[in-house]
Design a protein around this motif. Structure first.
Motif, mmCIF file in Angstrom:
data_model
loop_
_atom_site.group_PDB
_atom_site.id
_atom_site.type_symbol
_atom_site.label_atom_id
_atom_site.label_comp_id
_atom_site.label_asym_id
_atom_site.label_seq_id
_atom_site.Cartn_x
_atom_site.Cartn_y
_atom_site.Cartn_z
ATOM 1 N N ASP A 136 36.637 27.825 38.991
ATOM 2 C CA ASP A 136 37.107 29.135 38.550
ATOM 3 C C ASP A 136 38.599 29.267 38.860
ATOM 4 O O ASP A 136 39.087 28.755 39.881
ATOM 5 C CB ASP A 136 36.346 30.245 39.275
ATOM 6 C CG ASP A 136 34.889 30.335 38.845
ATOM 7 O OD1 ASP A 136 34.504 29.613 37.898
ATOM 8 O OD2 ASP A 136 34.145 31.114 39.466
ATOM 9 N N PRO A 137 39.354 29.965 38.006
ATOM 10 C CA PRO A 137 40.800 30.113 38.251
ATOM 11 C C PRO A 137 41.080 30.918 39.514
ATOM 12 O O PRO A 137 40.322 31.827 39.879
ATOM 13 C CB PRO A 137 41.284 30.880 37.011
ATOM 14 C CG PRO A 137 40.218 30.713 35.987
ATOM 15 C CD PRO A 137 38.944 30.587 36.745
ATOM 16 N N LYS A 138 42.176 30.592 40.179
ATOM 17 C CA LYS A 138 42.684 31.419 41.266
ATOM 18 C C LYS A 138 43.388 32.632 40.667
ATOM 19 O O LYS A 138 43.881 32.602 39.540
ATOM 20 C CB LYS A 138 43.646 30.618 42.139
ATOM 21 C CG LYS A 138 42.987 29.443 42.847
ATOM 22 C CD LYS A 138 43.987 28.672 43.686
ATOM 23 C CE LYS A 138 43.306 27.484 44.377
ATOM 24 N NZ LYS A 138 44.273 26.698 45.202
ATOM 25 N N VAL A 139 43.427 33.716 41.442
ATOM 26 C CA VAL A 139 44.037 34.959 40.967
ATOM 27 C C VAL A 139 45.239 35.277 41.852
ATOM 28 O O VAL A 139 45.099 35.678 43.005
ATOM 29 C CB VAL A 139 43.023 36.119 40.990
ATOM 30 C CG1 VAL A 139 43.639 37.368 40.375
ATOM 31 C CG2 VAL A 139 41.753 35.728 40.240
ATOM 32 N N SER A 159 42.769 33.621 34.354
ATOM 33 C CA SER A 159 43.609 34.558 35.097
ATOM 34 C C SER A 159 44.781 34.968 34.219
ATOM 35 O O SER A 159 45.231 34.215 33.342
ATOM 36 C CB SER A 159 44.123 33.913 36.389
ATOM 37 O OG SER A 159 44.924 32.783 36.097
ATOM 38 N N GLU A 179 48.051 39.491 39.193
ATOM 39 C CA GLU A 179 47.155 38.975 38.162
ATOM 40 C C GLU A 179 45.774 39.610 38.277
ATOM 41 O O GLU A 179 45.396 40.155 39.323
ATOM 42 C CB GLU A 179 46.990 37.454 38.289
ATOM 43 C CG GLU A 179 48.210 36.657 37.886
ATOM 44 C CD GLU A 179 47.898 35.171 37.812
ATOM 45 O OE1 GLU A 179 48.631 34.467 37.101
ATOM 46 O OE2 GLU A 179 46.932 34.707 38.458
ATOM 47 N N VAL A 180 45.029 39.489 37.184
ATOM 48 C CA VAL A 180 43.609 39.821 37.187
ATOM 49 C C VAL A 180 42.847 38.611 36.682
ATOM 50 O O VAL A 180 43.411 37.722 36.027
ATOM 51 C CB VAL A 180 43.292 41.044 36.302
ATOM 52 C CG1 VAL A 180 44.016 42.276 36.813
ATOM 53 C CG2 VAL A 180 43.635 40.775 34.839
ATOM 54 N N LEU A 181 41.566 38.575 37.000
ATOM 55 C CA LEU A 181 40.672 37.553 36.471
ATOM 56 C C LEU A 181 39.871 38.183 35.338
ATOM 57 O O LEU A 181 39.283 39.260 35.507
ATOM 58 C CB LEU A 181 39.732 37.038 37.557
ATOM 59 C CG LEU A 181 38.785 35.903 37.156
ATOM 60 C CD1 LEU A 181 39.570 34.632 36.864
ATOM 61 C CD2 LEU A 181 37.747 35.652 38.253
ATOM 62 N N SER A 224 48.534 37.511 34.257
ATOM 63 C CA SER A 224 49.464 38.489 34.801
ATOM 64 C C SER A 224 49.291 39.809 34.065
ATOM 65 O O SER A 224 49.020 39.841 32.858
ATOM 66 C CB SER A 224 50.902 37.994 34.639
ATOM 67 O OG SER A 224 51.825 39.046 34.868
ATOM 68 N N GLY A 284 43.773 40.925 41.583
ATOM 69 C CA GLY A 284 44.567 40.341 42.648
ATOM 70 C C GLY A 284 45.440 41.365 43.334
ATOM 71 O O GLY A 284 45.482 42.546 42.962
#
Length: 304
Positions: free
Chosen positions: A22-25, A106, A29-31, A108, A75
């Motif tokens: 899963d992407p880091k946030v 993720s 940023e938001v997921l 911005s 985030g």
């Protein structure tokens, strides 16, 4: 998460459905839980290495810049959004790696905006890149009420948005398209003309004094046709050579405020989105092959 990825630069044949972390946030940023991802020619051009001279890439590379979905996590310093918010956006980052052909991405807060309430997920995912391109092109040459505008490739993904936004701004629009798309253009508010030999004369027949602005969304030299005396109001997204003739060249930028403007147009009934085909995420390769034909009307999207 499941995602479509390439292990190296390649083509549709090299796309594969894979499992990725899963992407880091990051802060700001938001997921996003992806509901749909728009397909654009830049996706497969980037995958073939076409942007390698100007953009860093990492592998495995997940393509895709257009998205609609639901905020899954927020985030630090991203208080504009909350979990559960419906958003859409043009997620072009400073490098190519973590794109929108995935279950999660993720983003911005600069790259997204609230999803237009009047559009479904597929329609919303078809808006960002093409809609921003059209809007920013129109703004670059200050199209407004009373202008007569020529839109090349008016039935395409960008062109259809350009026609509608220009009409919403009070302009008269002449649009080039194949004859099979003429009724579609009339429904969007444009006066259609056919491609090919004699195009200049056909445009001049509709606008004897010439047009006030030209939007070139196809390339191939059409921006240079003698249909206007206002060369500074000729804009192209496909032919940088227009600069040598006094025109404008646009490379679309992510822009939150412009996305909000597009949402307002859609929710006000001035912007319709035609989705030509939908494919499940696992069939991204087929979506690319169709997109590469250049014969679709409107947008191709992936559903996730």
């Amino acid at each position: 998460m499941k995602a479509i990825a390439l292990q190296q630069y390649g083509s549709a044949d090299d796309l594969a459905l894979v499992d990725l972390p899963d992407p880091k946030v990051a802060p700001g940023e938001v997921l996003i839980r992806v509901r749909a991802a728009g397909v654009n020619p830049v996706d497969w051009k980037l995958a073939a290495g076409g942007l390698d001279p100007v953009m860093e890439a990492g592998f495995p590379l997940v393509p895709g810049w257009d998205v609609s979905g639901v905020v899954e996590a927020v985030g630090f310093d991203a208080g504009e959004y909350a979990v559960g918010d419906e958003v859409y956006g043009y997620l072009r980052k400073d490098w190519a790696k973590n794109g929108t052909y995935a279950e999660l991405v993720s983003a911005s807060v600069r790259l997204i905006a609230p999803k237009p309430a009047s559009l479904n997920w597929q329609e919303a995912a078809g808006v960002p890149l093409a809609g921003l391109t059209a809007l920013q092109s129109l703004k670059r040459v200050s199209v407004g009420s009373g202008d007569t505008v020529l839109v090349h490739a008016a039935a395409g993904g960008v062109g259809a948005f350009g026609v509608q936004i220009a009409v919403a701004r009070g302009a008269r629009v002449i649009g080039t398209a194949s004859e099979r798309n003429h009724d579609h253009l009339r429904a969007l508010g444009a006066e259609p003309v056919t491609y090919g030999d004699g195009l200049t004369e056909r445009v001049r027949a509709l606008a004897p004094e010439g047009v006030d602005a030209v939007l070139d969304f196809v390339g191939g030299g059409v921006a240079a046709l003698p249909v206007t005396d206002h060369r500074d109001r000729v804009v192209s997204i496909a032919d940088p050579g227009v600069l040598a003739d006094g025109g404008q060249y646009v490379w679309v930028r992510p822009d939150h405020d412009d996305l909000v403007e597009l949402s307002a147009l859609a929710d006000g009934g001035a912007l319709k989105v035609h989705v030509d085909r939908e494919f499940p995420l696992a069939e991204a390769a087929e979506a690319w092959r169709l997109n590469q034909t250049g014969r679709t009307r409107g947008k191709i999207v992936l559903t996730v």
